[in-house]
Design a protein around this motif. Structure first.
Motif, PDB file in Angstrom:
ATOM      1  N   TYR A   1       0.839  -1.215   0.000  1.00 45.26           N
ATOM      2  CA  TYR A   1       0.000   0.000   0.000  1.00 45.26           C
ATOM      3  C   TYR A   1       0.865   1.253   0.000  1.00 45.26           C
ATOM      4  O   TYR A   1       0.611   2.201  -0.760  1.00 45.26           O
TER       5      TYR A   1
ATOM      6  N   ASP B   1       0.913   4.032  -2.870  1.00 43.87           N
ATOM      7  CA  ASP B   1       0.564   5.408  -2.506  1.00 43.87           C
ATOM      8  C   ASP B   1       1.638   6.389  -2.975  1.00 43.87           C
ATOM      9  O   ASP B   1       1.333   7.473  -3.492  1.00 43.87           O
TER      10      ASP B   1
ATOM     11  N   LYS C   1     -11.689   2.278  -2.911  1.00 45.93           N
ATOM     12  CA  LYS C   1     -11.629   2.135  -1.449  1.00 45.93           C
ATOM     13  C   LYS C   1     -12.979   1.680  -0.906  1.00 45.93           C
ATOM     14  O   LYS C   1     -13.051   0.777  -0.051  1.00 45.93           O
TER      15      LYS C   1
ATOM     16  N   PHE D   1      -4.568  -0.602  -0.617  1.00 42.42           N
ATOM     17  CA  PHE D   1      -3.605  -0.916  -1.683  1.00 42.42           C
ATOM     18  C   PHE D   1      -4.284  -0.962  -3.047  1.00 42.42           C
ATOM     19  O   PHE D   1      -3.800  -0.379  -4.022  1.00 42.42           O
TER      20      PHE D   1
END
Length: 488
Positions: A128, A132, A162, A185
């Motif tokens: 993740y 990001d 999400k 992620f």
């Protein structure tokens, strides 16, 4: 005639970019509210939720520091080179040449630091964090190349991802904390893949263009943004730490968290405008009438934020009653006007920060924000045992006010902004009156405040209201005309 066309073009770009970018800033906020009931439900424990929150906090703190905020240089430098394909490729290549090895090195360290957690969870957390970092860099590149719509679409994909993956992983598959992290992620990875292929980012990466001098130039601009990022983080969370470790405890922290909810509405409006303004500030920084333009935009921003603040203060009592149904949280309402004022000064300081960025004065951004963070923390610690919860809200107000006032005069070293001090003071007096009326507990004061708030918004933003009214009139005029044509 030329000046009028230039003004129309600048204002048109600002309005268009503000609208487009708002699509990518509002939906992620909604996603947070939508996923909250699932994350606080029976499928994830309170302890797991605490770990989940720490992961998000760490992402906002460690990752910008690890990458030395070099992704911010992507936006700034690409804005100046929108017609130079070779220079664009060189900038993008060197940014990813720095980000990838540094990120992997930091993530390996983090993997071993989190030794208490299962291996699978640690792997997903690291995945993740990497996704990001990659997507944030890609978004800055996308904005720098003037592809604001793609930026907004990527943020929408991330928000929808999400929501969808949280529902699947936590609610349906009962994967608990691991499912929540996988959703983070997946959302970031999908968003990055969209930008990677839609903007053909892969065409702008050429290993042969990795250059030490270019990298030094990018890092010279970006590294002062690290203390700025860290200081903003301190200002956001220091109040909560001070409250939690004082006699107020976690209950006081809960009150403060509730008090912050409504003032955040002003920050949502500000954040979208600030992103669009930063681009305009850079592009038009070399114009001959830049002093006039920046000064005019300062007044426009001041009026816009004052108008929004006045309108929100007018409806704050009703919003609080609507959103906070538990009477135990009523003491939080006393903090709302103070926190609204804090957000107002933060908005104006951010506007001036855009000018620093336009002139590559990132050191000034870092120094001023760090000073404000120190003021916030010291004031909070000194007052918390004397005035309780008011210490947290007042320390935030004082620090943001200091940040705004300092930048207001310091930025004139770069460009001689002209301020209408009488207008600034008179409007601020009206805001203070509204704050006082907002705290009164009788219907007459609240009704009077509502009238002042709406009137202040309309008067201060009359040109904006007039332009919107014209747009709607024109639209409905064409609509009626088309209907009449169909009838005939």
């Amino acid at each position: 005639m030329e000046q009028t066309e230039k003004k129309t073009s600048r204002e048109g770009n600002l309005v268009k970019n503000t609208f487009v970018l708002s699509l990518g800033t509002i939906l992620p906020k909604i996603a947070t509210f939508v996923t909250l009931p699932i994350l606080t439900g029976e499928y994830i424990t309170q302890g797991e939720l605490g770990v989940y929150d720490i992961i998000i906090v760490l992402a906002s703190l460690i990752l910008p520091a690890a990458t030395l905020q070099i992704q911010t240089a992507a936006f700034r430098f690409l804005c100046d080179r929108r017609e130079e394909k070779f220079e664009q490729k060189k900038i993008i290549t060197n940014i990813y040449a720095f980000i990838l090895p540094i990120s992997l090195f930091v993530l390996v360290i983090m993997f071993f630091i989190m030794w208490r957690y299962p291996v699978s969870l640690r792997l997903w957390v690291c995945a993740y964090f990497l996704a990001d970092i990659l997507v944030n860099a890609a978004r800055q590149v996308t904005r720098g190349l003037a592809n604001n719509l793609d930026y907004a679409v990527s943020a929408i994909i991330s928000a929808l991802g999400k929501m969808i993956f949280t529902v699947l992983g936590v609610y349906f598959l009962h994967m608990g904390l691991e499912g929540a992290v996988i959703s983070l992620f997946a959302a970031s990875a999908l968003s990055f893949l969209y930008l990677f292929f839609k903007t053909r980012l892969y065409r702008n990466i050429d290993i042969s263009l990795i250059n030490k001098d270019t990298l030094k130039q990018l890092l010279h601009y970006s590294w002062p943004m690290v203390p700025n990022c860290m200081s903003m983080w301190v200002m956001r969370v220091s109040d909560r730490f001070v409250i939690s470790f004082s006699y107020l405890g976690t209950a006081g922290n809960g009150l403060y968290a509730v008090a912050n909810k409504i003032p955040q509405l002003l920050q949502i409006a500000q954040s979208t405008f600030a992103m669009a303004w930063q681009e305009n500030a850079i592009i038009y920084s070399k114009d001959k009438d830049v002093v006039k333009y920046y000064s005019s935009m300062f007044k426009t921003m001041y009026n816009l934020m004052s108008g929004f603040l006045g309108g929100l203060l007018a409806i704050a009592p009703f919003l609080f009653e609507l959103l906070v149904t538990n009477d135990e949280y009523y003491p939080a309402y006393q903090q709302v006007p103070i926190l609204f004022l804090s957000m107002f000064f933060y908005s104006m300081a951010t506007y001036l920060g855009g000018i620093y960025v336009a002139y590559n004065a990132t050191m000034n951004v870092g120094i001023t924000t760090t000073a404000a963070a120190v003021i916030n923390l010291v004031t909070d610690i000194l007052l918390i045992n004397h005035i309780g919860l008011y210490a947290a809200s007042l320390s935030t107000l004082i620090s943001y006010m200091a940040l705004f006032i300092f930048r207001m005069f310091n930025v004139r070293r770069l460009v001689k902004l002209r301020y209408d001090y009488i207008h600034i003071i008179l409007v601020f007096i009206i805001i203070l009156i509204e704050c006082w009326l907002c705290l009164q507990q009788n219907i007459l004061a609240l009704g009077f405040n509502f009238v002042i708030g709406i009137f202040a918004f309309l008067v201060l933003n009359f040109p904006l209201v007039k332009a919107i009214f014209k747009k709607f009139s024109s639209f409905f005029g064409r609509f009626r005309k088309n209907k009449k044509s169909e009838v005939k």
